[in-house]
Scaffold this motif. Sequence first.
Motif, PDB file in Angstrom:
ATOM      1  N   ASN A   1      -0.001   3.538  -3.087  1.00 20.25           N
ATOM      2  CA  ASN A   1      -1.335   4.157  -3.030  1.00 20.25           C
ATOM      3  C   ASN A   1      -1.378   5.309  -2.031  1.00 20.25           C
ATOM      4  N   ARG A   2      -0.747   5.098  -0.893  1.00 17.43           N
ATOM      5  CA  ARG A   2      -0.757   6.154   0.134  1.00 17.43           C
ATOM      6  C   ARG A   2       0.001   7.391  -0.339  1.00 17.43           C
TER       7      ARG A   2
ATOM      8  N   THR B   1      -1.529  13.674  -4.796  1.00 17.53           N
ATOM      9  CA  THR B   1      -2.699  14.199  -5.505  1.00 17.53           C
ATOM     10  C   THR B   1      -3.354  15.321  -4.712  1.00 17.53           C
TER      11      THR B   1
ATOM     12  N   GLU C   1       3.289   2.502  -9.540  1.00 18.73           N
ATOM     13  CA  GLU C   1       2.866   1.115  -9.727  1.00 18.73           C
ATOM     14  C   GLU C   1       4.047   0.173  -9.902  1.00 18.73           C
TER      15      GLU C   1
ATOM     16  N   GLY D   1       0.777  -1.227   0.000  1.00 20.22           N
ATOM     17  CA  GLY D   1       0.000   0.000   0.000  1.00 20.22           C
ATOM     18  C   GLY D   1       0.809   1.278   0.000  1.00 20.22           C
TER      19      GLY D   1
ATOM     20  N   GLY E   1       0.602   8.206  -3.435  1.00 19.35           N
ATOM     21  CA  GLY E   1      -0.135   8.769  -4.561  1.00 19.35           C
ATOM     22  C   GLY E   1      -1.277   9.658  -4.116  1.00 19.35           C
ATOM     23  N   ARG E   2      -2.009   9.227  -3.106  1.00 18.97           N
ATOM     24  CA  ARG E   2      -3.118  10.044  -2.604  1.00 18.97           C
ATOM     25  C   ARG E   2      -2.601  11.350  -2.007  1.00 18.97           C
TER      26      ARG E   2
ATOM     27  N   PRO F   1       0.796   8.085 -11.891  1.00 24.15           N
ATOM     28  CA  PRO F   1       0.476   6.911 -11.063  1.00 24.15           C
ATOM     29  C   PRO F   1       1.246   5.667 -11.472  1.00 24.15           C
TER      30      PRO F   1
END
Length: 376
Positions: free
Chosen positions: A206-207, A213, A225, A203, A209-210, A221
């Motif tokens: 994702n963390r 953003t 990945e 994760g 990336g958020r 993104p």
Amino acid sequence: MTPDPAPRPSAATIGVLLGSVVVAAYTGIRMPSRWTATLQTVSLQDGFHRRFLVGTLLRPIAQPTGYAYGLFVAVSFVVLAALVAVLVRVAVTTRIPARRLLIVAFLLLPTGGYLFHEVGYFDQLLYLMFFGSLWLLGRGRAVAAAAMLALAVTVHEIAVLTVLPLFFLAALRASPLRRAVLAVMPAALVGGVILVASAAVDGAGNRLGRRLTDTGFPLRPDALELFGRTQRDSWRLYSPSDVLLFLLPLFVIVVGAVFALARTNARRSRRSAVPIVVWIAAAGAPVVLAAAGWDRERWAFLLIANFCVVVWFLLAEHPPEVGHSSHLVLVAALLLTAHVPLTYFDGYAPRALTADDISDFAERAASGSFTDTPPR
């Protein structure tokens, strides 16, 4: 690539060298991409175990500034400028004219434009750290040099196949085999740990990336990945054999030229020489990157870069006289590398030395559109 003591070069020589830098910059320079900026945000604190050094060092500045894209642009151009400054300095200070011509050729061939186009990629920092390690090694600070190479592996693991073989070659030229092996051991161990360990905790991408953003950062993104894929997953996205076939003719050129140059030097010098296989391995190691990813033109560029560094060393072993067959081999090899298409990233193309392209570039620079954030 340490400078040699030498008489001051002529104004014409300096002019040609600086002109080569200008042409290379004009041909390929662009703003750092969203891909490279995104990778520069990756840090240990966020749970990443690869390519984390830059992001870890920048995090104390990046967080208070809201991960401003301008910060990563500035860092990228500083690294590029430092790398170009090293090339110019060693070209100016070398006492071997063929070495100066080698750097001019590297800048005027497609590799020069590609170097500027690659701004922001970790490759540039790897070679800058490698040159720093050579500087330390030349001053008897082998432990510090080895530590710098070990840190380079945490910038990007491809250091194991690019600058590490070159550093081993440099260490072997300066010391016995045992000391040379000890010098590369820290970087090799760090590389082994990094490649065996997971790329990131679950994760982490994702963390991050958020959070990026939320700050308005121009996120790519797919760059994050990468840390959630295994190598087997990557191989499903491209064909390593196709990339290898693309690189194979260039690899043959590099190996053939290094073999010819090293063999000539070995015959002409009575000193204990570095084994030819070490010269070849240092120049050709980047071909193995075909198994690491699909950036085949980037791997080709790194293959040529390693080749040029090896030739730089070879020219010091026994500098050939002007007109010697070694020069013909080198010139032919460099011209042949120009036939390998170094396609640029993200739809960009090299700028031609035509009135239309020069006018278009000048208009973009004057209007400020050149500094717009790239779409990718």
